[in-house]
Design an enzyme around this catalytic site. Sequence first.
Site: not given
Length: 397
Positions: A72, A189, A223-224, A244, A324
């Site tokens: 993504h 990410d 995607e998030e 990922d 994250h």
Amino acid sequence: MKRLTIDADYLSDILKSLLAIPSPTGYTDPIVRFVTGELEKLGLSVELTRRGAIRAVRRGVDSRGARAVVSHVDTLGAQVKYLKSNGRLELVPIGTWSARFAEGARATIFTEKGSYRGTILPLKASGHTFNNEIDELPVGWQYVELRVDALTRDEADLDRLGIEIGDIVAIDPLPEFLDNGFIVSRHLDNKAGVALMLAALKAMQDENVETPVASHWLFTIAEEVGVGASSIVSPEVASLVSIDNGTSAPGQNSSEFGVTIAMADQTGPFDWHLTKKLVDVCKANDIRYQKDVFRYYRSDSASAVEAGADVRTALVAFGVDASHGYERIHMHALRSIAEMITAYLTSDVEIKRDFQQSGPMTGFTRQPTGRAKQELSADVESETIDDPAHPHHAGHA
């Protein structure tokens, strides 16, 4: 099957370019244009969904039973929740991430009039003013605000600048590429996943390798927030491998080196046969790998299946420290996964029944159910059980 040599310089350079393009979920047009251009440079034609998810198909000997790889392009970010009377902005997160990592971040606010720069600060930011209260403030999005680098004394000033509720906020990545192979940045990410996919594709194009089935190169834009691959997987795709991040943290088996193969995430186990195939690919090509299970994690694979795609799914991850947050990865993992992708896509198809979406039992897969053989002699068993330190000794019942 054989792994191909990955151009590490290209991989590093393309990751730097991707990180330089802000792309929080909901504001991905610029990066979609960049990735599309790169795919076209590599010789593939590109299709976009209405909102911008990307599909590029590399032909194989057979178009049926296609293999797809997906990453993504969207990242975490924030959105303007409220224009505050002190001329600052209340925020809500885009995606799931802690305000702990937002404090002190430099950011860009995108408005219809243009972009502005700013800094996310705790409500009590100055020790000269609040003394020890700056350390007593709780962690949470309601305890931070965005200071805009413009004349904004009150809500009216914000309004004059054209800043509105709902405007998207992109967080600066602040990347560092170290000589020892470590890469430290926000938004690895999943821009690292996008970069290694492009590097794998470049290797296949440079070598002009033939694959038994077509390969679909997919790049998703939401995607998030859980949407991911819900609208990009076409019916001819039989297997979907998501690329990922994996969490290299206490209690997890992911690593910043080699390939991390996920056995399950919060949505359940990944496909047994496809996962075994990827493990076999790593073994056959001397690619370091480890397995892991993620409890608070989902990927493009989950969104594809939940949307009704009848595909085998797997998740391959590069170990990320502080996912994250302000993340760290290593080039070894990115290169290893890119090598694995090339070996996987060039490997023979073992489940030919997957060429059709449905059919009779003929050719259906089997999973082993027999008992494992144990080579233990009576003497060895007796010595083990009689050992007082052995956990099965009667004294430990």
